[in-house]
Design a protein around this motif. Structure first.
Motif, PDB file in Angstrom:
ATOM      1  N   ARG A 184       0.855  -1.177   0.000  1.00  0.00           N
ATOM      2  CA  ARG A 184       0.000   0.000   0.000  1.00  0.00           C
ATOM      3  C   ARG A 184       0.893   1.229   0.000  1.00  0.00           C
ATOM      4  O   ARG A 184       1.954   1.229   0.597  1.00  0.00           O
ATOM      5  CB  ARG A 184      -0.863  -0.043   1.262  1.00  0.00           C
ATOM      6  CG  ARG A 184      -1.838   1.064   1.377  1.00  0.00           C
ATOM      7  CD  ARG A 184      -2.973   0.691   2.372  1.00  0.00           C
ATOM      8  NE  ARG A 184      -4.219   1.160   1.828  1.00  0.00           N
ATOM      9  CZ  ARG A 184      -4.975   0.494   0.947  1.00  0.00           C
ATOM     10  NH1 ARG A 184      -4.631  -0.683   0.537  1.00  0.00           N
ATOM     11  NH2 ARG A 184      -6.085   1.010   0.484  1.00  0.00           N
ATOM     12  N   ALA A 185       0.440   2.280  -0.689  1.00  0.00           N
ATOM     13  CA  ALA A 185       1.138   3.571  -0.683  1.00  0.00           C
ATOM     14  C   ALA A 185       0.173   4.620  -0.167  1.00  0.00           C
ATOM     15  O   ALA A 185      -0.975   4.692  -0.623  1.00  0.00           O
ATOM     16  CB  ALA A 185       1.613   3.928  -2.082  1.00  0.00           C
ATOM     17  N   VAL A 186       0.640   5.418   0.791  1.00  0.00           N
ATOM     18  CA  VAL A 186      -0.203   6.423   1.426  1.00  0.00           C
ATOM     19  C   VAL A 186       0.585   7.723   1.534  1.00  0.00           C
ATOM     20  O   VAL A 186       1.742   7.717   1.976  1.00  0.00           O
ATOM     21  CB  VAL A 186      -0.648   5.962   2.837  1.00  0.00           C
ATOM     22  CG1 VAL A 186      -1.542   6.999   3.490  1.00  0.00           C
ATOM     23  CG2 VAL A 186      -1.342   4.614   2.771  1.00  0.00           C
ATOM     24  N   SER A 187      -0.050   8.824   1.142  1.00  0.00           N
ATOM     25  CA  SER A 187       0.591  10.134   1.296  1.00  0.00           C
ATOM     26  C   SER A 187       0.398  10.627   2.719  1.00  0.00           C
ATOM     27  O   SER A 187      -0.523  10.200   3.427  1.00  0.00           O
ATOM     28  CB  SER A 187       0.017  11.137   0.292  1.00  0.00           C
ATOM     29  OG  SER A 187      -1.352  11.354   0.542  1.00  0.00           O
ATOM     30  N   SER A 188       1.254  11.556   3.125  1.00  0.00           N
ATOM     31  CA  SER A 188       1.207  12.054   4.502  1.00  0.00           C
ATOM     32  C   SER A 188      -0.100  12.770   4.816  1.00  0.00           C
ATOM     33  O   SER A 188      -0.527  12.794   5.962  1.00  0.00           O
ATOM     34  CB  SER A 188       2.392  12.983   4.774  1.00  0.00           C
ATOM     35  OG  SER A 188       2.357  14.093   3.883  1.00  0.00           O
ATOM     36  N   ASP A 189      -0.756  13.338   3.799  1.00  0.00           N
ATOM     37  CA  ASP A 189      -2.031  14.018   4.045  1.00  0.00           C
ATOM     38  C   ASP A 189      -3.238  13.096   3.875  1.00  0.00           C
ATOM     39  O   ASP A 189      -4.376  13.509   4.053  1.00  0.00           O
ATOM     40  CB  ASP A 189      -2.178  15.249   3.142  1.00  0.00           C
ATOM     41  CG  ASP A 189      -2.225  14.910   1.667  1.00  0.00           C
ATOM     42  OD1 ASP A 189      -2.214  13.711   1.299  1.00  0.00           O
ATOM     43  OD2 ASP A 189      -2.250  15.854   0.852  1.00  0.00           O
ATOM     44  N   GLY A 190      -2.991  11.830   3.508  1.00  0.00           N
ATOM     45  CA  GLY A 190      -4.053  10.851   3.376  1.00  0.00           C
ATOM     46  C   GLY A 190      -4.855  10.935   2.081  1.00  0.00           C
ATOM     47  O   GLY A 190      -5.728  10.110   1.835  1.00  0.00           O
TER      48      GLY A 190
END
Length: 137
Positions: free
Chosen positions: A18-24
């Motif tokens: 899974r890849a997730v950005s810091s801001d969601g």
């Protein structure tokens, strides 16, 4: 270089994670493409790179178009990112297909695409590391 903006994302379990950005705002299931032996039930790093490069290049084209007073706002950029064996590891190759508005003549369009290739941060990051082919349509 002093960064104006820094994107932050975290990936877990590599290509099958899974890849997730810091801001969601970005939260993606990753999967190995079927062509590489995976199930293809998620996106992959090459698709993400293609999306980022095409968007960035389109913005760079808009910048050089405005400077030249040529309307390229209806241009479309498609990035094809290939992955394959390179020596002991893997490498990437990119084809950028730029579809310009009909009102832009071929010579002007080619010049603008080449200028955008000098301005685009993705082009600057890949220069000398990844083969990038520019196709003006």
């Amino acid at each position: 270089m002093e960064a104006i903006y820094t994107a932050v994302a975290t990936a877990t379990h590599g290509r099958d994670g899974r890849a997730v950005s810091s801001d969601g705002r970005l939260d993606l299931q990753l999967a190995i493409p079927t062509e590489m032996g995976g199930n293809g039930q998620g996106t992959n790093p090459e698709q993400l790179f293609a999306a980022g490069y095409s968007a960035c290049f389109a913005s760079a084209l808009g910048l050089v178009g405005r400077a030249a007073k040529v309307d390229v706002s209806d241009a479309a950029v498609t990035a094809e990112v290939g992955i394959g064996k390179q020596g002991e590891g893997f490498g990437l190759a990119v084809t950028l297909r730029v579809e310009l508005p009909e009102a832009v003549d071929a010579e002007t369009g080619r010049k603008l695409v080449e200028q955008a290739h000098q301005v685009c941060p993705y082009s600057n990051a890949t220069r000398g590391n990844i083969d990038v082919e520019l196709v003006v349509e």
